[in-house]
Design an enzyme around this catalytic site. Structure first.
Site, mmCIF file in Angstrom:
data_model
loop_
_atom_site.group_PDB
_atom_site.id
_atom_site.type_symbol
_atom_site.label_atom_id
_atom_site.label_comp_id
_atom_site.label_asym_id
_atom_site.label_seq_id
_atom_site.Cartn_x
_atom_site.Cartn_y
_atom_site.Cartn_z
ATOM 1 N N LYS A 56 17.154 4.881 -23.705
ATOM 2 C CA LYS A 56 16.765 3.617 -24.346
ATOM 3 C C LYS A 56 15.678 2.920 -23.529
ATOM 4 C CE LYS A 56 21.253 3.491 -26.552
ATOM 5 N NZ LYS A 56 22.669 3.082 -26.522
ATOM 6 N N GLN A 100 26.067 -1.226 -22.793
ATOM 7 C CA GLN A 100 26.392 0.147 -23.182
ATOM 8 C C GLN A 100 27.904 0.332 -23.333
ATOM 9 O OE1 GLN A 100 24.158 2.650 -24.002
ATOM 10 N NE2 GLN A 100 25.960 3.809 -24.607
ATOM 11 N N ASP A 123 21.592 -4.800 -30.526
ATOM 12 C CA ASP A 123 22.346 -3.571 -30.774
ATOM 13 C C ASP A 123 23.410 -3.806 -31.859
ATOM 14 O OD1 ASP A 123 22.692 -0.868 -30.139
ATOM 15 O OD2 ASP A 123 24.304 -1.271 -28.711
#
Ligand code: NAP
Length: 287
Positions: A56, A100, A123
Site C-alpha cells: 500500500k 491494518q 479504508d
C-alpha cells in the site's frame, strides 16, 4: 459454452493508478495544497500484514503521494492505539488512515477502527461509514468490496435483479459486499459458517462472491452454468476461496487469483485517499 471473461483487476488497477497519479499531480499544483498523505498503522510482526502495508505504501509512492509509517509493538494496548489514532485524526497533514487488520488479540479492533475520523476513513472500516454506505449515503466504501464493485462496473456485469450469494460475513468484506450488491438492486443471500445446504444456495447464484478464507472451498460442481465468480480469497499459493480450476469453465466471467480482487483493493484505497485530499483542499470537512 463460450469461454468465460476474465475480470482482470490487475489491468484495471493500473488504469486507476494512472488516473490517481494525474489527480495528485493537479492537486499538488493547486494553490496551498500539500502532497496527500496516507498514514499506515501496523501493529505487531505478522509478515503477511507487513507485506500488505508495504504494498500500500509503494502504491502511494507510485501516484506521487506520501505515506507515514507507524509501527507498533505486538504488546500494544487498546488505549495506546487509540492515542495514535487520535493524533493522526488531529494532524492536518494526514488525509487518510489505514489501520491494518488484524491487530493482536488483546486490542479491541472495533473500538480502534471506530476512532478513525470519518473523513479520514479511506479504508472504509468504521461502523458509521458502513451504516452510511448501507443507507445509500456517501461514505468511503470498505476497500475490498468497493474495489470489487468497480471491477464489476468496469466489465458491465449486470447486477440488478440477479441473485448474488456472498459466502462470508466479516465486517470488512462479506457484510459490506452484501450491502453494496443490494444497493445495486441484486437479490442477496449472505452465507456463513452456520449456513445449511451451502452448495444448494450457491447453485442458485447468478453471482458468487467467495470471502471465506479457506483455500478452494467453493467447489466447481456447486456453480450454476453462466454464473459470475468473484473470488476475494487470498490464501498461500496463492489460491482463492473458489476452486477456479474446476469452476471457471462453468462461469460466464471470473476474477483470477492473483490479479483479480487484490490489486483493486489497493487501487480503491489510493483513490479514496485522493478523494479525501481533494475534499480537504477544497475546504470541505465532509467525507
Ligand atoms: P474472516 O474474517 O475470517 O471471515 C470469514 C467468513 O467466512 C466468516 O464470516 C465465516 O463465517 C465464513 N466461513 C468460515 N467457514 C465457513 C464455512 N465452512 N461455510 C461458510 N462460511 C464460512 O475473513 P475475511 O477477512 O472476510 O477474509 C476472507 C478472505 O478474503 C480471506 O481469504 C482473505 O485473505 C481474503 N481477503 C482478501 C483481500 C484482498 O484485498 N484480496 C482483502 C481482505 C480479505 P462466521 O461469520 O460464521 O464465522
Amino acid at each position: 459454452m463460450p469461454l468465460p471473461q476474465i475480470l482482470d483487476g490487475k489491468t484495471l488497477a493500473k488504469t486507476l493508478e494512472e488516473r490517481n497519479r494525474l489527480r495528485v499531480e493537479s492537486l499538488v499544483a493547486g494553490a496551498g495544497a500539500s502532497v496527500p498523505i496516507l498514514a499506515t498503522i501496523l501493529v505487531g510482526g505478522d509478515p503477511a500484514s507487513a507485506t500488505y502495508v508495504k504494498m500500500k505504501r509503494n502504491a502511494c509512492r507510485r501516484v506521487g503521494m506520501d505515506s507515514r509509517r507507524i509501527e507498533l509493538p505486538e504488546d500494544t494496548t487498546t488505549a495506546q492505539l487509540l492515542d495514535v489514532v487520535d493524533g493522526l485524526n488531529a494532524d492536518p497533514d494526514v488525509h487518510g488512515i489505514l489501520l491494518q487488520h488484524p491487530v493482536p488479540a488483546q486490542i479491541d479492533e472495533r473500538a480502534c477502527f471506530d476512532r478513525i475520523a470519518l473523513r479520514k476513513d479511506v479504508d472504509g472500516v468504521t461502523t458509521q461509514g458502513f451504516g452510511r454506505m448501507a443507507m445509500g449515503e456517501h461514505a468511503h466504501g470498505s476497500a475490498t468490496p468497493a474495489g470489487i464493485m468497480k471491477l464489476l462496473d468496469h466489465y458491465k456485469v449486470q447486477i440488478e435483479g440477479r441473485h448474488a450469494v456472498v459466502v462470508g460475513r466479516s465486517p470488512i468484506l462479506g457484510k459490506p459486499m452484501a450491502f453494496m450488491l443490494l444497493n445495486k438492486n441484486a437479490t442477496v443471500t449472505i452465507c456463513h459458517s452456520r449456513t445449511r445446504d451451502l452448495p444448494e444456495l450457491i447453485r442458485q447464484a447468478d453471482i458468487v462472491v467467495g470471502a471465506v478464507g479457506r483455500p478452494r472451498f467453493i467447489q466447481g460442481d456447486w456453480i450454476k452454468e453462466g454464473a459470475v465468480l468473484v473470488d476475494a480469497g487470498y490464501n498461500p499459493g496463492p489460491v482463492g476461496d473458489i476452486d477456479l480450476e474446476a469452476a471457471a469453465a462453468r462461469s460466464s466471467a471470473y476474477t483470477p487469483v492473483p490479479g483479480g480482487v487484490g490489486p483493486m483493493t489497493i487501487a480503491t484505497l489510493i483513490s479514496q485517499t485522493v478523494d479525501a485530499a481533494e475534499r480537504y483542499a477544497g475546504g470541505s470537512d465532509e467525507i
